[in-house]
Motif scaffolding. Structure first.
Motif, mmCIF file in Angstrom:
data_model
loop_
_atom_site.group_PDB
_atom_site.id
_atom_site.type_symbol
_atom_site.label_atom_id
_atom_site.label_comp_id
_atom_site.label_asym_id
_atom_site.label_seq_id
_atom_site.Cartn_x
_atom_site.Cartn_y
_atom_site.Cartn_z
ATOM 1 N N PHE A 1 33.124 -37.916 101.517
ATOM 2 C CA PHE A 1 34.478 -37.415 101.738
ATOM 3 C C PHE A 1 35.147 -38.145 102.898
ATOM 4 O O PHE A 1 36.270 -38.649 102.775
ATOM 5 N N PHE A 2 34.463 -38.223 104.040
ATOM 6 C CA PHE A 2 35.067 -38.863 105.213
ATOM 7 C C PHE A 2 35.195 -40.378 105.028
ATOM 8 O O PHE A 2 36.124 -40.994 105.546
ATOM 9 N N ARG A 3 34.288 -40.991 104.265
ATOM 10 C CA ARG A 3 34.402 -42.424 103.975
ATOM 11 C C ARG A 3 35.652 -42.691 103.149
ATOM 12 O O ARG A 3 36.429 -43.596 103.453
ATOM 13 N N LYS A 4 35.857 -41.875 102.121
ATOM 14 C CA LYS A 4 37.041 -42.050 101.277
ATOM 15 C C LYS A 4 38.317 -41.735 102.054
ATOM 16 O O LYS A 4 39.342 -42.391 101.866
ATOM 17 N N LYS A 5 38.242 -40.732 102.917
ATOM 18 C CA LYS A 5 39.404 -40.378 103.734
ATOM 19 C C LYS A 5 39.780 -41.540 104.651
ATOM 20 O O LYS A 5 40.959 -41.787 104.908
ATOM 21 N N SER A 28 38.802 -29.065 105.324
ATOM 22 C CA SER A 28 39.793 -30.094 105.571
ATOM 23 C C SER A 28 40.065 -30.932 104.332
ATOM 24 O O SER A 28 40.920 -31.792 104.344
ATOM 25 N N ASN A 29 39.353 -30.670 103.256
ATOM 26 C CA ASN A 29 39.497 -31.457 102.042
ATOM 27 C C ASN A 29 40.455 -30.783 101.079
ATOM 28 O O ASN A 29 40.050 -30.069 100.184
ATOM 29 N N ARG A 30 41.723 -31.044 101.228
ATOM 30 C CA ARG A 30 42.733 -30.460 100.349
ATOM 31 C C ARG A 30 42.723 -31.130 98.979
ATOM 32 O O ARG A 30 43.185 -30.556 98.009
ATOM 33 N N ASP A 31 42.211 -32.386 98.893
ATOM 34 C CA ASP A 31 42.227 -33.113 97.636
ATOM 35 C C ASP A 31 41.304 -32.505 96.592
ATOM 36 O O ASP A 31 41.506 -32.697 95.406
ATOM 37 N N THR A 32 40.253 -31.783 97.020
ATOM 38 C CA THR A 32 39.324 -31.235 96.040
ATOM 39 C C THR A 32 39.813 -29.912 95.467
ATOM 40 O O THR A 32 39.271 -29.437 94.488
ATOM 41 N N THR A 36 35.035 -48.679 101.768
ATOM 42 C CA THR A 36 34.066 -48.810 100.686
ATOM 43 C C THR A 36 32.681 -48.538 101.261
ATOM 44 O O THR A 36 32.493 -48.512 102.485
ATOM 45 N N GLN A 37 31.710 -48.394 100.380
ATOM 46 C CA GLN A 37 30.335 -48.212 100.847
ATOM 47 C C GLN A 37 29.864 -49.439 101.608
ATOM 48 O O GLN A 37 29.167 -49.321 102.617
ATOM 49 N N VAL A 38 30.271 -50.619 101.151
ATOM 50 C CA VAL A 38 29.868 -51.863 101.816
ATOM 51 C C VAL A 38 30.415 -51.891 103.239
ATOM 52 O O VAL A 38 29.690 -52.217 104.190
ATOM 53 N N ALA A 64 30.929 -44.919 112.940
ATOM 54 C CA ALA A 64 31.671 -45.851 112.088
ATOM 55 C C ALA A 64 32.874 -45.175 111.431
ATOM 56 O O ALA A 64 33.902 -45.810 111.188
ATOM 57 N N LEU A 65 32.746 -43.886 111.160
ATOM 58 C CA LEU A 65 33.838 -43.130 110.520
ATOM 59 C C LEU A 65 34.795 -42.495 111.533
ATOM 60 O O LEU A 65 35.806 -41.910 111.144
ATOM 61 N N ASN A 66 34.441 -42.580 112.815
ATOM 62 C CA ASN A 66 35.240 -41.946 113.879
ATOM 63 C C ASN A 66 35.371 -40.440 113.679
ATOM 64 O O ASN A 66 36.461 -39.872 113.804
ATOM 65 N N VAL A 67 34.253 -39.804 113.338
ATOM 66 C CA VAL A 67 34.221 -38.346 113.199
ATOM 67 C C VAL A 67 33.018 -37.825 113.972
ATOM 68 O O VAL A 67 32.038 -38.551 114.165
ATOM 69 N N PRO A 68 33.061 -36.569 114.411
ATOM 70 C CA PRO A 68 31.885 -36.014 115.090
ATOM 71 C C PRO A 68 30.740 -35.787 114.101
ATOM 72 O O PRO A 68 30.970 -35.550 112.909
#
Length: 144
Positions: free
Chosen positions: A8-12, A69-73, A16-18, A52-56
């Motif tokens: 979720f946080f990667r897509k946000k 926090s995921n309104r898209d789902t 990419t995974q790479v 790397a994602l800048n999240v705690p």
């Protein structure tokens, strides 16, 4: 699960995974397995991914944080037109079930309780299907 939160946080972050794997100094295949919840990452790996994602790290560990926090789902609400369409289709289906060729139990017609249970089940299924279809087929630029 941790993998779902990482994804979720990667897509946000529009990564990419790479890209995330390179930033976190792990392999892409390992990251993919973590996102699929096949492996539980070590604390050091979680720390690197969170950095790397800048999240705690707590956001990656806690299911509630990502889901809240995921309104898209969340599925979109139904409009009045959707409600009318569902009601019309439900009535058509119920009428066809009550016809001679319709649904019967051991040759007996449906009793009122059975009819109502089938109606409720069909209505819930139709509402869910409509909401899933709206989410799936609405272009991203028109989503709120």
């Amino acid at each position: 699960m941790i993998g779902d939160n990482i994804k979720f946080f990667r897509k946000k972050a529009k990564m990419t995974q790479v890209e995330l794997a390179e930033k976190a100094n792990i392999s892409r295949s390992y990251l993919a397995d973590v996102e699929r919840n096949r492996y539980n990452p070590s604390f050091d790996t979680l720390k690197a991914i969170a950095s790397a994602l800048n999240v705690p790290i707590s956001s990656l560990i806690g299911e509630e944080d990502a889901k809240n926090s995921n309104r898209d789902t969340q599925l979109p609400e139904l409009t009045e037109k959707d409600e009318r369409d569902i009601a019309k289709d439900l009535q058509r289906i119920m009428d066809s079930l009550e016809s001679r060729e319709g649904l019967m139990y051991d040759g007996e017609p449906m009793d009122e309780e059975t009819r109502e249970l089938i109606r409720i089940s069909l209505e819930n299924s139709m509402r869910l299907a409509k909401r899933i279809a709206k989410k799936k087929f609405t272009p991203k630029k028109y989503r709120k």
